[in-house]
Design an enzyme around this catalytic site. Structure first.
Site: not given
Length: 498
Positions: A262, A318, A380, A406, A417
């Protein structure tokens, strides 16, 4: 009025490590990178331990079965993403668990009456060159023989011919019983110069196959993370929406650990989901997150989280901070949560590991995150660069790049999410782009690990717990940050030596 946190929100770029005294017994070869993955009684061994403090992000663009296999062989762990139907995630978990098990469940199986053409198609699909021939074409049927790619050639033999005509019959094959140990099986492989050794039960039913290549693989990758059955370990991401359907299927498939994924884990929904999993499946470790402060860590630890992910908005892909103004500098977040983790240990006697997720731009940032208290890191962008990641390899004028997107981007279509309401993203919290291609994971990660080891040696630490407890950090001014970089004109061509 709003509460103002006095501490400045700081990133890894704002810190440097000070060297400590290096003992004569502290060298790169003696550095031990083992670290706990899951909650355990302080002072006791954890149920699952990483041999290298690296995990891959719960992202479509990153954690494929291929990457999970490569990372587990190198001592880390992947968490396969949940933004896919349950049956597809289950299949991905099984692909990793069946890759290298010592005793392997055969996934390339035919009946004696099947054509060689059928066999070729199956071998192309599985990528394996040895097939078990069973009476019903299943992995547990009565074994009739083995057939390998050396027993026929697609261009020299009639592909309509039955497999039974090219196989080696079971009567001519060495086999072992189901109670044979892996060490005993490996001894027979080498003593009798075999490539494959089937294990069968008293009725002739195929149980497993043991391959010589697995023995060689163990020697090449001595720090593999494996379970009690010598199968590679793999994690899986889950969400707070369909977890009551997804978790049972993943547990049955053999997932070694789960993690609620999350963008903001400090929620009653995640606490309720953690409580449900721990009640119905107490044997499966499950992590929570993401959080950025000690209060949120304690909330999830008390709800049952076996590890907690730290970081909101710091990932390279992000844009949550841009869009919502929510997050915290990753260094500040890790330091705060690590202090809460240690306080929780003192209060309860239980150690709940923390994972630094995001904000890791350079290799040395990994060392900083671990020195600041993280037990392991999750990345990532770093893993998206390698061959084993999902993104396509794309040629450009300046070299190859890999696609990287992303989970908060429209491409991911992972609206659940982010909890924005409705059946889609109202606005993106991630972007869709590219990262420089970096080749094979084995080579790339080996370089990062080498840097981490030498950094720890310079700090006088031979283990990660020692590194955390003795590391000294200093804040970096803009001028000292600039001083850290090369300040000469670099060569365009290699130097020549006479």
């Amino acid at each position: 009025m709003a509460q103002i946190i006095a501490e400045v929100s700081r990133t890894f770029n704002e810190f440097l490590l000070l060297p400590n005294r290096t003992r004569t017994d502290c060298s790169s070869a003696t550095v031990d990178l083992r670290t706990p993955l899951v909650r355990h009684i302080a002072g006791e061994a954890p149920a699952i331990e990483l041999h290298s403090p690296f995990t891959s992000a719960i992202m479509q663009a990153v954690s494929t079965p291929e990457l999970a296999i490569a990372l587990a062989r190198n001592g880390g762990l992947s968490f396969l993403h949940h933004n896919q139907p349950v049956h597809e995630q289950v299949a991905a978990v099984r692909e990793v668990k069946n890759f290298k098990a010592g005793f392997v469940t055969s996934d390339t199986n035919v009946r004696p009456g099947d054509s060689l053409g059928t066999l070729v198609d199956i071998m192309r699909r599985t990528g394996h060159s040895t097939a078990a021939v069973t009476h019903d074409g299943t992995a547990t049927g009565r074994l009739l023989g083995l057939v390998t790619s050396r027993d026929f050639h697609p261009e020299r033999h009639d592909l309509a011919e039955p497999v039974g005509g090219r196989m080696t019959a079971v009567d001519d094959l060495p086999t072992v019983g189901p109670d044979t140990t892996l060490s005993e099986a490996n001894a027979r492989l080498w003593d009798e110069r075999l490539d494959c050794l089937p294990a069968v039960d008293a009725d002739g039913g195929l149980q497993h196959l043991v391959f010589r290549s697995d023995y060689t693989d163990n020697k090449r990758f001595p720090h593999q993370v494996v379970d009690a059955a010598k199968r590679l370990r793999v994690g899986a991401g889950v969400n707070t929406h369909d977890y009551q359907e997804r978790v049972p299927a993943l547990v049955e498939a053999g997932a070694d650990a789960l993690c609620f994924d999350s963008s903001d884990g400090y929620s009653d929904w995640q606490a309720e989901a953690l409580t449900w999993v721990k009640k119905h499946y107490p044997e499966i470790p499950v992590g929570g997150g993401n959080v950025v402060d000690g209060e949120a860590f304690t909330f999830l630890a008390e709800a049952g989280a076996d590890f907690v992910k730290v970081g909101v908005g710091g990932g390279s892909i992000c844009i949550t901070r841009d869009q919502k103004g929510i997050g915290r500098g990753q260094a500040s977040a890790v330091l705060d949560v690590a202090a809460a983790r240690d306080a929780f240990r003192e209060r309860t006697g239980e150690y709940v590991p923390i994972c630094s997720d995001g904000g890791l731009v350079h290799d040395y940032h990994v060392a900083l995150a671990l020195a600041m208290g993280a037990d392991f890191v999750m990345m990532g962008r770093y893993f998206a660069r390698f061959d084993q990641a999902a993104g396509a390899k794309v040629p450009t004028r300046d070299g190859f790049v890999k696609e990287y997107w992303g989970e908060g981007s429209n491409r991911a279509r992972n609206w659940q999410r982010y909890g924005q309401g409705g059946q889609g993203l109202l606005f993106e919290e991630g972007v869709d782009g590219y990262v420089p291609y970096a080749g094979d994971l084995d080579e790339g990660l080996a370089l990062t690990v080498a840097k981490l080891r030498t950094t720890m040696v310079s700090c006088g630490s031979a283990t990660l717990p020692e590194f955390r407890s003795t590391a000294r950090l200093t804040l970096v001014s803009d001028q000292s940050f600039q001083e850290s970089h090369a300040n000469v004109t670099l060569r365009d061509t290699p130097a020549t030596h006479s």
